[in-house]
Design a protein around this motif. Structure first.
Motif, PDB file in Angstrom:
ATOM      1  N   ASN A   1       0.821  -1.211   0.000  1.00 52.81           N
ATOM      2  CA  ASN A   1       0.000   0.000   0.000  1.00 52.81           C
ATOM      3  C   ASN A   1       0.856   1.262   0.000  1.00 52.81           C
ATOM      4  OD1 ASN A   1      -1.718   2.189   1.687  1.00 52.81           O
ATOM      5  ND2 ASN A   1      -3.095   0.837   0.568  1.00 52.81           N
ATOM      6  N   THR A   2       1.966   1.248   0.730  1.00 53.99           N
ATOM      7  CA  THR A   2       2.865   2.402   0.777  1.00 53.99           C
ATOM      8  C   THR A   2       3.462   2.686  -0.591  1.00 53.99           C
ATOM      9  OG1 THR A   2       3.414   1.934   3.096  1.00 53.99           O
ATOM     10  CG2 THR A   2       4.931   3.344   1.862  1.00 53.99           C
ATOM     11  N   ASP A   3       3.888   1.634  -1.301  1.00 56.23           N
ATOM     12  CA  ASP A   3       4.449   1.841  -2.635  1.00 56.23           C
ATOM     13  C   ASP A   3       3.403   2.329  -3.619  1.00 56.23           C
ATOM     14  OD1 ASP A   3       7.043   1.328  -2.071  1.00 56.23           O
ATOM     15  OD2 ASP A   3       7.083  -0.717  -2.838  1.00 56.23           O
ATOM     16  N   ILE A   4       2.172   1.891  -3.451  1.00 49.45           N
ATOM     17  CA  ILE A   4       1.099   2.374  -4.327  1.00 49.45           C
ATOM     18  C   ILE A   4       0.881   3.859  -4.121  1.00 49.45           C
ATOM     19  CG2 ILE A   4      -1.393   2.265  -4.736  1.00 49.45           C
ATOM     20  CD1 ILE A   4      -1.232  -0.721  -4.193  1.00 49.45           C
ATOM     21  N   GLU A   5       0.874   4.289  -2.869  1.00 55.71           N
ATOM     22  CA  GLU A   5       0.670   5.711  -2.579  1.00 55.71           C
ATOM     23  C   GLU A   5       1.799   6.569  -3.139  1.00 55.71           C
ATOM     24  OE1 GLU A   5      -1.994   7.176  -1.173  1.00 55.71           O
ATOM     25  OE2 GLU A   5      -2.904   5.181  -1.328  1.00 55.71           O
ATOM     26  N   LYS A   6       3.000   6.012  -3.211  1.00 57.83           N
ATOM     27  CA  LYS A   6       4.138   6.753  -3.756  1.00 57.83           C
ATOM     28  C   LYS A   6       4.159   6.756  -5.283  1.00 57.83           C
ATOM     29  CE  LYS A   6       7.202   5.945   0.186  1.00 57.83           C
ATOM     30  NZ  LYS A   6       8.476   5.318   0.654  1.00 57.83           N
ATOM     31  N   GLY A   7       3.307   5.948  -5.916  1.00 54.31           N
ATOM     32  CA  GLY A   7       3.256   5.895  -7.369  1.00 54.31           C
ATOM     33  C   GLY A   7       4.263   4.956  -8.002  1.00 54.31           C
ATOM     34  N   VAL A   8       4.968   4.149  -7.189  1.00 54.24           N
ATOM     35  CA  VAL A   8       5.990   3.255  -7.726  1.00 54.24           C
ATOM     36  C   VAL A   8       5.377   2.189  -8.618  1.00 54.24           C
ATOM     37  CG1 VAL A   8       7.798   1.600  -7.109  1.00 54.24           C
ATOM     38  CG2 VAL A   8       7.472   3.672  -5.748  1.00 54.24           C
ATOM     39  N   PHE A   9       4.188   1.696  -8.265  1.00 50.18           N
ATOM     40  CA  PHE A   9       3.574   0.610  -9.019  1.00 50.18           C
ATOM     41  C   PHE A   9       3.175   1.034 -10.429  1.00 50.18           C
ATOM     42  CE2 PHE A   9       2.133  -3.092  -6.219  1.00 50.18           C
ATOM     43  CZ  PHE A   9       3.366  -3.098  -5.585  1.00 50.18           C
ATOM     44  N   ASP A  10       2.938   2.320 -10.631  1.00 50.72           N
ATOM     45  CA  ASP A  10       2.635   2.781 -11.994  1.00 50.72           C
ATOM     46  C   ASP A  10       3.817   2.523 -12.914  1.00 50.72           C
ATOM     47  OD1 ASP A  10       0.147   3.662 -11.199  1.00 50.72           O
ATOM     48  OD2 ASP A  10       0.860   5.669 -10.697  1.00 50.72           O
ATOM     49  N   ARG A  11       5.016   2.686 -12.395  1.00 48.99           N
ATOM     50  CA  ARG A  11       6.218   2.409 -13.178  1.00 48.99           C
ATOM     51  C   ARG A  11       6.393   0.908 -13.385  1.00 48.99           C
ATOM     52  NH1 ARG A  11       9.347   2.826 -17.268  1.00 48.99           N
ATOM     53  NH2 ARG A  11      11.547   2.365 -16.874  1.00 48.99           N
ATOM     54  N   PHE A  12       6.100   0.106 -12.356  1.00 46.51           N
ATOM     55  CA  PHE A  12       6.259  -1.345 -12.478  1.00 46.51           C
ATOM     56  C   PHE A  12       5.384  -1.911 -13.592  1.00 46.51           C
ATOM     57  CE2 PHE A  12       7.446  -1.802  -7.707  1.00 46.51           C
ATOM     58  CZ  PHE A  12       8.694  -1.289  -7.984  1.00 46.51           C
ATOM     59  N   ARG A  13       4.179  -1.391 -13.712  1.00 48.84           N
ATOM     60  CA  ARG A  13       3.261  -1.933 -14.716  1.00 48.84           C
ATOM     61  C   ARG A  13       3.687  -1.634 -16.144  1.00 48.84           C
ATOM     62  NH1 ARG A  13      -0.946  -0.744 -10.892  1.00 48.84           N
ATOM     63  NH2 ARG A  13      -1.117   1.344 -11.721  1.00 48.84           N
ATOM     64  N   THR A  14       4.559  -0.652 -16.340  1.00 49.78           N
ATOM     65  CA  THR A  14       5.014  -0.323 -17.691  1.00 49.78           C
ATOM     66  C   THR A  14       6.239  -1.145 -18.096  1.00 49.78           C
ATOM     67  OG1 THR A  14       6.511   1.450 -16.933  1.00 49.78           O
ATOM     68  CG2 THR A  14       4.207   2.040 -17.356  1.00 49.78           C
ATOM     69  N   LEU A  15       6.818  -1.887 -17.177  1.00 49.70           N
ATOM     70  CA  LEU A  15       8.030  -2.641 -17.487  1.00 49.70           C
ATOM     71  C   LEU A  15       7.692  -3.933 -18.236  1.00 49.70           C
ATOM     72  CD1 LEU A  15       9.915  -2.302 -14.063  1.00 49.70           C
ATOM     73  CD2 LEU A  15      10.291  -0.978 -16.160  1.00 49.70           C
ATOM     74  N   PRO A  16       8.554  -4.346 -19.164  1.00 51.18           N
ATOM     75  CA  PRO A  16       8.318  -5.603 -19.918  1.00 51.18           C
ATOM     76  C   PRO A  16       8.755  -6.825 -19.102  1.00 51.18           C
ATOM     77  CG  PRO A  16      10.319  -4.571 -20.696  1.00 51.18           C
ATOM     78  CD  PRO A  16       9.750  -3.633 -19.656  1.00 51.18           C
TER      79      PRO A  16
END
Length: 287
Positions: free
Chosen positions: A116-131
């Motif tokens: 949840n903490t990483d989601i709030e920081k926006g890190v997961f948005d970057r993870f989803r764009t990775l191949p």
């Protein structure tokens, strides 16, 4: 002469620094082969290493796998030992495997908080764009936490040995018990990754996790034999996944082979991954 040389040098330098043409760039990019896509295991281990690096930079995160387990062992052993078993040395033989299971299972809730903490920081948005393999970030979290569970187990067993715990199963029984506990905890953590994605804040994740985990851990055979409980409560306790796990770990460390409880523990593990793992990935892909 000097002026001419300087002019030629300046011209050469300017030519060297001139921006390449678009045709040259296209030829350079297209002509090179793309780097291979990382495999599922490689990507998961990379994210697991990321979780370990977070502990390195914030070592206070190890408090719940060092000080908390020590406190649990000492507090419950000396608080209930004389009343329930007549002595601390007698009670620790029954209690330690159970309190080991209880403490590690409770620690799993922090996985959801980290997600949840990483989601709030926006890190997961970057993870989803990775191949990469889509579940790799989630699996990496859980792999990193397995190391924390192992540390907690080692700390608690060390404290238990100091105050009188003696496993009849020897080192093999202890290792088998810890291995089963780690498998179950890895699977159980998928519940908290789901809550980490589903709820809005880490406080909400912590609150809901407490509401789920406290009944499961305390309403079990961690502290006492369920035979002393009312019949209606025995029906719940005897079918609790924590009870099956605690019994299996306790018997393995005692040198026995509780096939039924091992099967139940592994069955619960498969169920947790199949149900909550699928829900977690659905939420992750849609968030």
């Amino acid at each position: 002469m000097s002026s001419a040389t300087s002019t030629e040098t300046g011209t050469a330098t300017g030519a060297d620094l001139a921006a390449p043409r678009s045709e040259e760039l296209a030829a350079l990019l297209v002509g090179q082969s793309r780097p291979p896509r990382p495999g599922a295991l490689s990507a998961s281990l990379t994210f697991g290493w990321r979780a370990m690096l977070k502990i390195k930079h914030v070592p206070e995160q190890l408090f719940d796998v060092t000080a908390f387990p020590i406190m649990m062992v000492l507090m419950y052993t000396y608080l209930f030992g004389g009343a329930l078993a007549g002595s601390v040395s007698a009670y620790i033989q029954f209690l330690l495997p159970g309190i080991l299971v209880m403490s590690v299972v409770m620690i799993t809730m922090y996985t959801g908080v980290s997600v949840n903490t990483d989601i709030e920081k926006g890190v997961f948005d970057r993870f989803r764009t990775l191949p990469i393999w889509r579940p790799a970030p989630m699996v990496g979290y859980l792999l990193g936490d397995v190391v924390r569970y192992l540390i907690a187990s080692a700390v608690m067993l060390t404290v238990g040995l100091v105050i009188g715990y003696r496993p009849d199963g020897g080192i093999v029984g202890v290792l088998l018990g810890v291995a089963l506990l780690l498998v179950f905890s890895f699977s159980f953590s998928w519940i908290w990754t789901m809550f980490g994605l589903l709820l809005r804040s880490e406080k909400s994740v912590m609150g809901v996790s407490m509401m789920v985990i406290f009944p499961l851990t305390f309403l079990s055979n961690v502290f006492v034999d369920p035979k002393t409980m009312p019949g209606w409560l025995q029906a719940f306790v005897n079918n609790s996944p924590v009870t099956h796990l605690a019994t299996a770990v306790r018997e393995l460390m005692a040198g026995e082979w509780p096939a039924a409880d091992i099967a139940w523990s592994l069955g619960w593990s498969v169920l947790f991954v199949a149900v909550f793992g699928a829900v977690t990935m659905r939420l992750y892909n849609r968030r």
